[in-house]
Motif scaffolding. Structure first.
Motif, PDB file in Angstrom:
ATOM      1  N   GLU A   1       0.853  -1.178   0.000  1.00  0.00           N
ATOM      2  CA  GLU A   1       0.000   0.000   0.000  1.00  0.00           C
ATOM      3  C   GLU A   1       0.893   1.233   0.000  1.00  0.00           C
ATOM      4  N   ALA A   2       0.635   2.151  -0.918  1.00  0.00           N
ATOM      5  CA  ALA A   2       1.484   3.341  -1.008  1.00  0.00           C
ATOM      6  C   ALA A   2       0.751   4.429  -1.780  1.00  0.00           C
ATOM      7  N   GLU A   3       1.287   5.632  -1.710  1.00  0.00           N
ATOM      8  CA  GLU A   3       0.760   6.655  -2.616  1.00  0.00           C
ATOM      9  C   GLU A   3       1.363   6.427  -3.999  1.00  0.00           C
ATOM     10  N   ASN A   4       2.677   6.527  -4.092  1.00  0.00           N
ATOM     11  CA  ASN A   4       3.362   6.321  -5.369  1.00  0.00           C
ATOM     12  C   ASN A   4       4.282   5.119  -5.265  1.00  0.00           C
ATOM     13  N   ILE A   5       4.503   4.455  -6.399  1.00  0.00           N
ATOM     14  CA  ILE A   5       5.408   3.311  -6.412  1.00  0.00           C
ATOM     15  C   ILE A   5       6.355   3.437  -7.598  1.00  0.00           C
ATOM     16  N   VAL A   6       7.612   3.102  -7.359  1.00  0.00           N
ATOM     17  CA  VAL A   6       8.637   3.108  -8.401  1.00  0.00           C
ATOM     18  C   VAL A   6       9.164   1.685  -8.546  1.00  0.00           C
ATOM     19  N   PHE A   7       9.036   1.112  -9.717  1.00  0.00           N
ATOM     20  CA  PHE A   7       9.604  -0.202 -10.004  1.00  0.00           C
ATOM     21  C   PHE A   7      10.988   0.012 -10.613  1.00  0.00           C
ATOM     22  N   GLN A   8      12.007  -0.426  -9.899  1.00  0.00           N
ATOM     23  CA  GLN A   8      13.390  -0.229 -10.328  1.00  0.00           C
ATOM     24  C   GLN A   8      13.921  -1.525 -10.934  1.00  0.00           C
ATOM     25  N   LEU A   9      14.248  -1.493 -12.215  1.00  0.00           N
ATOM     26  CA  LEU A   9      14.781  -2.666 -12.897  1.00  0.00           C
ATOM     27  C   LEU A   9      16.303  -2.713 -12.753  1.00  0.00           C
ATOM     28  N   PRO A  10      16.885  -3.903 -12.856  1.00  0.00           N
ATOM     29  CA  PRO A  10      18.346  -3.991 -12.761  1.00  0.00           C
ATOM     30  C   PRO A  10      19.015  -3.348 -13.961  1.00  0.00           C
ATOM     31  N   LEU A  11      20.277  -3.043 -13.811  1.00  0.00           N
ATOM     32  CA  LEU A  11      21.056  -2.444 -14.892  1.00  0.00           C
ATOM     33  C   LEU A  11      21.058  -3.360 -16.109  1.00  0.00           C
ATOM     34  N   GLY A  12      20.822  -2.809 -17.265  1.00  0.00           N
ATOM     35  CA  GLY A  12      20.790  -3.632 -18.471  1.00  0.00           C
ATOM     36  C   GLY A  12      20.617  -2.786 -19.714  1.00  0.00           C
ATOM     37  N   VAL A  13      20.389  -3.450 -20.830  1.00  0.00           N
ATOM     38  CA  VAL A  13      20.138  -2.784 -22.110  1.00  0.00           C
ATOM     39  C   VAL A  13      18.694  -3.086 -22.485  1.00  0.00           C
ATOM     40  N   TYR A  14      17.858  -2.064 -22.545  1.00  0.00           N
ATOM     41  CA  TYR A  14      16.428  -2.249 -22.714  1.00  0.00           C
ATOM     42  C   TYR A  14      15.889  -1.448 -23.894  1.00  0.00           C
ATOM     43  N   ARG A  15      14.813  -1.973 -24.496  1.00  0.00           N
ATOM     44  CA  ARG A  15      14.098  -1.224 -25.531  1.00  0.00           C
ATOM     45  C   ARG A  15      13.154  -0.199 -24.921  1.00  0.00           C
ATOM     46  N   SER A  16      12.482  -0.614 -23.849  1.00  0.00           N
ATOM     47  CA  SER A  16      11.565   0.282 -23.155  1.00  0.00           C
ATOM     48  C   SER A  16      11.417  -0.198 -21.721  1.00  0.00           C
ATOM     49  N   ALA A  17      11.009   0.711 -20.849  1.00  0.00           N
ATOM     50  CA  ALA A  17      10.837   0.355 -19.444  1.00  0.00           C
ATOM     51  C   ALA A  17       9.708  -0.660 -19.278  1.00  0.00           C
ATOM     52  N   LEU A  18       8.598  -0.460 -19.987  1.00  0.00           N
ATOM     53  CA  LEU A  18       7.468  -1.377 -19.863  1.00  0.00           C
ATOM     54  C   LEU A  18       7.831  -2.775 -20.334  1.00  0.00           C
ATOM     55  N   GLN A  19       8.506  -2.884 -21.471  1.00  0.00           N
ATOM     56  CA  GLN A  19       8.882  -4.196 -21.983  1.00  0.00           C
ATOM     57  C   GLN A  19       9.865  -4.895 -21.047  1.00  0.00           C
ATOM     58  N   ALA A  20      10.739  -4.113 -20.445  1.00  0.00           N
ATOM     59  CA  ALA A  20      11.685  -4.689 -19.485  1.00  0.00           C
ATOM     60  C   ALA A  20      10.948  -5.238 -18.267  1.00  0.00           C
ATOM     61  N   PHE A  21       9.916  -4.529 -17.808  1.00  0.00           N
ATOM     62  CA  PHE A  21       9.109  -4.995 -16.679  1.00  0.00           C
ATOM     63  C   PHE A  21       8.404  -6.299 -17.040  1.00  0.00           C
ATOM     64  N   VAL A  22       7.817  -6.362 -18.219  1.00  0.00           N
ATOM     65  CA  VAL A  22       7.147  -7.586 -18.679  1.00  0.00           C
ATOM     66  C   VAL A  22       8.137  -8.740 -18.767  1.00  0.00           C
ATOM     67  N   ASP A  23       9.313  -8.471 -19.299  1.00  0.00           N
ATOM     68  CA  ASP A  23      10.333  -9.526 -19.421  1.00  0.00           C
ATOM     69  C   ASP A  23      10.714 -10.084 -18.056  1.00  0.00           C
ATOM     70  N   MET A  24      10.791  -9.217 -17.038  1.00  0.00           N
ATOM     71  CA  MET A  24      11.121  -9.683 -15.698  1.00  0.00           C
ATOM     72  C   MET A  24      10.011 -10.577 -15.141  1.00  0.00           C
ATOM     73  N   LEU A  25       8.749 -10.229 -15.412  1.00  0.00           N
ATOM     74  CA  LEU A  25       7.637 -11.049 -14.946  1.00  0.00           C
ATOM     75  C   LEU A  25       7.653 -12.433 -15.594  1.00  0.00           C
ATOM     76  N   LEU A  26       8.047 -12.493 -16.857  1.00  0.00           N
ATOM     77  CA  LEU A  26       7.994 -13.749 -17.607  1.00  0.00           C
ATOM     78  C   LEU A  26       9.280 -14.563 -17.517  1.00  0.00           C
ATOM     79  N   GLN A  27      10.308 -13.974 -16.942  1.00  0.00           N
ATOM     80  CA  GLN A  27      11.602 -14.652 -16.882  1.00  0.00           C
ATOM     81  C   GLN A  27      11.523 -15.879 -15.973  1.00  0.00           C
ATOM     82  N   PRO A  28      11.833 -17.072 -16.479  1.00  0.00           N
ATOM     83  CA  PRO A  28      11.742 -18.276 -15.635  1.00  0.00           C
ATOM     84  C   PRO A  28      12.795 -18.345 -14.547  1.00  0.00           C
ATOM     85  N   CYS A  29      13.923 -17.684 -14.766  1.00  0.00           N
ATOM     86  CA  CYS A  29      14.971 -17.686 -13.747  1.00  0.00           C
ATOM     87  C   CYS A  29      15.869 -16.467 -13.949  1.00  0.00           C
ATOM     88  N   SER A  30      16.658 -16.174 -12.942  1.00  0.00           N
ATOM     89  CA  SER A  30      17.568 -15.038 -12.997  1.00  0.00           C
ATOM     90  C   SER A  30      18.795 -15.393 -13.827  1.00  0.00           C
TER      91      SER A  30
END
Length: 286
Positions: free
Chosen positions: A171-200
């Protein structure tokens, strides 16, 4: 003191002390330790001394209240072994990455209620690398605060969320999702990729099963580029700033473009005292 005499008379398995009672004085009493050192399993108290809890080897559930100390000092928890559930209430500062190694190995549930302050308390979901939780929750005190500005602002390490927590409720007013350092096309796609990633990248299987975010304000997704900046070379796609409802729409649309994306996303508006937070639910379909 009547409380001391009562607690020294028989073994105690569950003890809740008011915030204004000095837990150290009660728990360090020799008679109390002799009677309950091996029986006390659940405790709620304000603790400030580093050796108060070391004798209580059967402790499995601990609710720590910030009364004497506004900041959580990890040294207070040194010597505690076997603890499975830790609740932290109304601390102004704490750092979960500094928890003692014995707790990192045993803890399965962490619950945090940040101290409401006039211009946002801050919570950071960052965990020791070896920690594995079944549940992590953050209580925004929506039922007691009178201004959205007193609700916490949360920063979430997305890698820790996905790989180290089975369930996260914030529960919060604002939330910031911080992705690990990497090379990304977009922030949203990177977030989706993290959700779908089977392992680190290190081979750790994804742990997350259910994520819930109850928000009064905005959602930000940050994907830091290779040089450490949030948006290098003018690439503004690496920072997504939006309202919760728009975030859900964008997330759903991105997931539709992925074959066999076994993730369900939903949202609802919830009435909670004087507030109407947007509730985002993300569930992994196993």
């Amino acid at each position: 003191m009547a409380v001391k005499s009562l607690l020294a008379s028989a073994p105690v398995s569950r003890l809740w002390l008011r915030r204004d009672i000095r837990g150290d004085e009660i728990l360090r009493d020799p008679a109390m330790r002799q009677r309950s050192a091996s029986s006390l399993q659940e405790l709620s108290a304000s603790i400030s001394c580093t050796d108060t809890l070391q004798e209580f080897r059967s402790l499995r559930v601990l609710h720590l209240e910030a009364y004497v100390l506004p900041k959580l000092y990890p040294a207070v928890l040194w010597g505690v072994v076997g603890l499975q559930r830790l609740s932290l209430h109304h601390f102004e500062e704490y750092c979960l990455t500094e928890l003692p190694a014995a707790l990192v190995a045993s803890l399965r549930v962490i619950e945090v209620t940040p101290k409401p302050v006039a211009l946002h308390s801050a919570f950071a979901l960052r965990l020791p690398a070896a920690m594995a939780l079944t549940r992590l929750s953050v209580d925004g005190s929506f039922y007691t605060i009178t201004s959205h500005r007193a609700a916490p602002s949360a920063t979430v390490d997305v890698a820790a969320m996905c790989q180290q927590c089975q369930e996260v409720v914030i529960e919060a007013e604002n939330i910031v999702f911080q992705l690990p350092l990497g090379v990304y096309r977009s922030a949203l796609q990177a977030f989706v990729d993290m959700l779908l990633q089977p392992c680190s990248p290190e081979g750790r299987p994804a742990a997350w099963q259910r994520l819930e975010f109850r928000l009064l304000g905005d959602v930000t997704v940050r994907a830091p580029s290779g040089d450490g900046s949030a948006a290098s070379h003018g690439n503004k796609q690496l920072v997504l700033f939006t309202k919760p409802a728009a975030f859900i729409y964008k997330l759903r649309h991105a997931l539709l473009g992925v074959a066999d994306a076994r993730v369900r996303v939903s949202f609802q508006h919830w009435q909670c005292s004087i507030f109407h937070p947007t509730v985002i639910e993300i569930e992994r379909l196993l």
